[in-house]
Design an enzyme around this catalytic site. Structure first.
Site, PDB file in Angstrom:
ATOM      1  N   ASP A  31      13.150  -3.239  -3.832  1.00  0.00           N
ATOM      2  CA  ASP A  31      11.753  -2.795  -3.845  1.00  0.00           C
ATOM      3  C   ASP A  31      11.067  -3.395  -5.063  1.00  0.00           C
ATOM      4  OD1 ASP A  31       9.306  -1.058  -4.106  1.00  0.00           O
ATOM      5  OD2 ASP A  31      10.290   0.022  -2.456  1.00  0.00           O
ATOM      6  N   GLN A  76      11.714  -2.549   5.576  1.00  0.00           N
ATOM      7  CA  GLN A  76      10.542  -1.674   5.532  1.00  0.00           C
ATOM      8  C   GLN A  76       9.488  -2.146   4.537  1.00  0.00           C
ATOM      9  OE1 GLN A  76      10.575   0.873   7.813  1.00  0.00           O
ATOM     10  NE2 GLN A  76      12.567   0.000   8.386  1.00  0.00           N
ATOM     11  N   ALA A  78       6.460  -3.753   2.958  1.00  0.00           N
ATOM     12  CA  ALA A  78       5.224  -4.228   3.573  1.00  0.00           C
ATOM     13  C   ALA A  78       4.042  -3.916   2.670  1.00  0.00           C
ATOM     14  CB  ALA A  78       5.018  -3.583   4.944  1.00  0.00           C
ATOM     15  N   TYR A 179      -4.051  -6.969   8.311  1.00  0.00           N
ATOM     16  CA  TYR A 179      -2.791  -6.231   8.385  1.00  0.00           C
ATOM     17  C   TYR A 179      -2.183  -6.338   9.782  1.00  0.00           C
ATOM     18  CZ  TYR A 179       0.475  -2.312   8.612  1.00  0.00           C
ATOM     19  OH  TYR A 179       1.592  -1.546   8.812  1.00  0.00           O
ATOM     20  N   ILE A 239     -15.256  11.624   6.281  1.00  0.00           N
ATOM     21  CA  ILE A 239     -14.816  11.326   7.639  1.00  0.00           C
ATOM     22  C   ILE A 239     -15.718  10.256   8.241  1.00  0.00           C
ATOM     23  CG2 ILE A 239     -14.587  12.249   9.979  1.00  0.00           C
ATOM     24  CD1 ILE A 239     -13.669  14.851   8.813  1.00  0.00           C
ATOM     25  N   PHE A 240     -15.087   9.183   8.711  1.00  0.00           N
ATOM     26  CA  PHE A 240     -15.820   8.126   9.400  1.00  0.00           C
ATOM     27  C   PHE A 240     -16.047   8.525  10.865  1.00  0.00           C
ATOM     28  CE2 PHE A 240     -13.547   5.052   6.329  1.00  0.00           C
ATOM     29  CZ  PHE A 240     -14.489   5.325   5.337  1.00  0.00           C
TER      30      PHE A 240
END
Length: 369
Positions: A31, A76, A78, A179, A239-240
């Site tokens: 990591d 994992q 990323a 992404y 909140i979108f």
């Protein structure tokens, strides 16, 4: 077995490490402790029983060191979220994955199986059923529609609102974010080069994963960490859209169990698998759960904003993975409670979301209606 877990200090990787150790396996963690996720350095949940290497999947020597004696890989590591670091997604996710296979090939390593983290983001939008009963994979919603605060996906034939429908692994990838593209290219590298090298590869297309150990420092990814860090500081969570968009939220221990299942069974091939619960939860409902647990009485704030290219609804069909005797066990209410129990142990929680979101607005990643 001896297993390398890249990104083993992170949310999913660390739980995979714990489960592998509990089964008596040897574990190596690689990591880079990226400061955006681990600003305080090596987290205290790294077990002493695992060999920890601070290094990067993009560094040949680091990978070579970590892979010595390893037969299995849980990849994992990323870089995720909505940020302005467009090229870094490809540097980390695409080149980092290619580097793993480069080391394996150049050093003639005997790797039996690789399970890697892909994402539902590769699909763009999910599947929908129109009012006339047709099932279709939606294109990303036009920005002109979103500017009118017309949020739901439209049937391409009737132009009426359509409802989400579970999708399986055959859904065509249409993701357009950096992404999403990086994770799809990562899949292609792993599945195709893995086949050429005779290595079994399972690409796990994760639903939205949450739970204890999710970084509260990263302001660009993770609705749980972003909202909970705002709520605990008496800041209205933003909140979108209208908050009725849904996601398939899956608890991290269920995701880790899926990884263990695939690493330890007799799977032999190169395939992609959905990893989700098959249930959609709205952002509004999740926000209500978090507020009631952390700071009752606080109200969410609707910003009349949206992110171009963001999906409206996602519901996974994980039947393919369930054939290997895996199934999710944690419902959203139980998972939120477990997350809050962990979150409540943290001290001096801060939020950097305002400055990060202002930056994304300047770049057009977040837009106002």
């Amino acid at each position: 077995m001896k297993c390398l877990v890249t990104g083993g200090a992170g949310l999913i990787g660390s739980h995979i490490v714990d489960k592998m150790l509990s089964l008596g396996h040897d574990v190596v963690i690689l990591d880079n402790l990226h400061p955006q996720t681990h600003p305080e350095g090596k987290p205290n949940w790294i077990p002493k029983e695992a060999k920890f290497i601070q290094g990067d999947v993009n560094n040949y020597d680091d990978l070579s060191n970590a892979l010595q004696g390893v037969e299995y890989i849980s990849h994992q590591a990323a870089f995720g979220g909505f940020t302005n670091a467009l090229s870094y997604y490809f540097d980390s996710n695409v080149s980092g994955t290619a580097k793993i296979f480069e080391v394996i090939r150049e050093e003639k390593l005997s790797i039996k199986k690789i399970v890697l983290a892909s994402s539902q983001a590769i699909f763009g939008e999910g599947m929908y059923r129109s009012p006339n009963g047709n099932i279709f994979h939606a294109q990303p919603r036009p920005e002109e529609q979103l500017q009118k605060r017309d949020w739901e996906v439209k049937c391409p034939e009737t132009f009426q609102d359509s409802i989400p429908y579970p999708f399986d692994e055959n859904l065509e990838p249409w993701g357009i974010s950096p992404y999403a593209l990086s994770k799809y290219f990562e899949e292609l590298i792993a599945l195709r080069i893995g086949k050429s090298l005779g290595i079994s590869v399972a690409a796990f297309r994760y639903a939205v994963t949450y739970g204890p150990r999710q970084s509260i420092h990263n302001p660009y990814t993770g609705i749980f960490s972003i909202f909970s860090s705002q709520i605990v500081n008496n800041i209205e969570p933003l909140i979108f859209e209208d908050g009725n968009q849904t996601r398939d939220f899956i608890f991290v221990e269920d995701v880790a169990s899926a990884n263990i299942t695939m690493l330890t069974n007799d799977f032999d091939g190169q395939e992609a698998f959905n990893v989700g619960t098959g249930k959609g939860t709205s952002v509004n409902y999740l926000t209500e759960l978090l507020i009631n647990k952390i700071n009752p009485g606080l109200k969410a704030k609707y910003t009349n904003e949206f992110r171009p290219g963001d999906s409206r609804h996602f519901i996974h069909d994980s039947s393919k993975l369930k054939k290997y005797d895996w199934s999710p066990e944690t419902d959203i209410e139980t998972g939120v409670q477990k997350y809050i129990e962990w979150f409540s142990t943290l001290e001096n929680v801060q939020t950097q979301f305002k400055s990060a979101s202002d930056e994304l607005r300047d770049l057009g990643v977040i837009k106002k209606t």
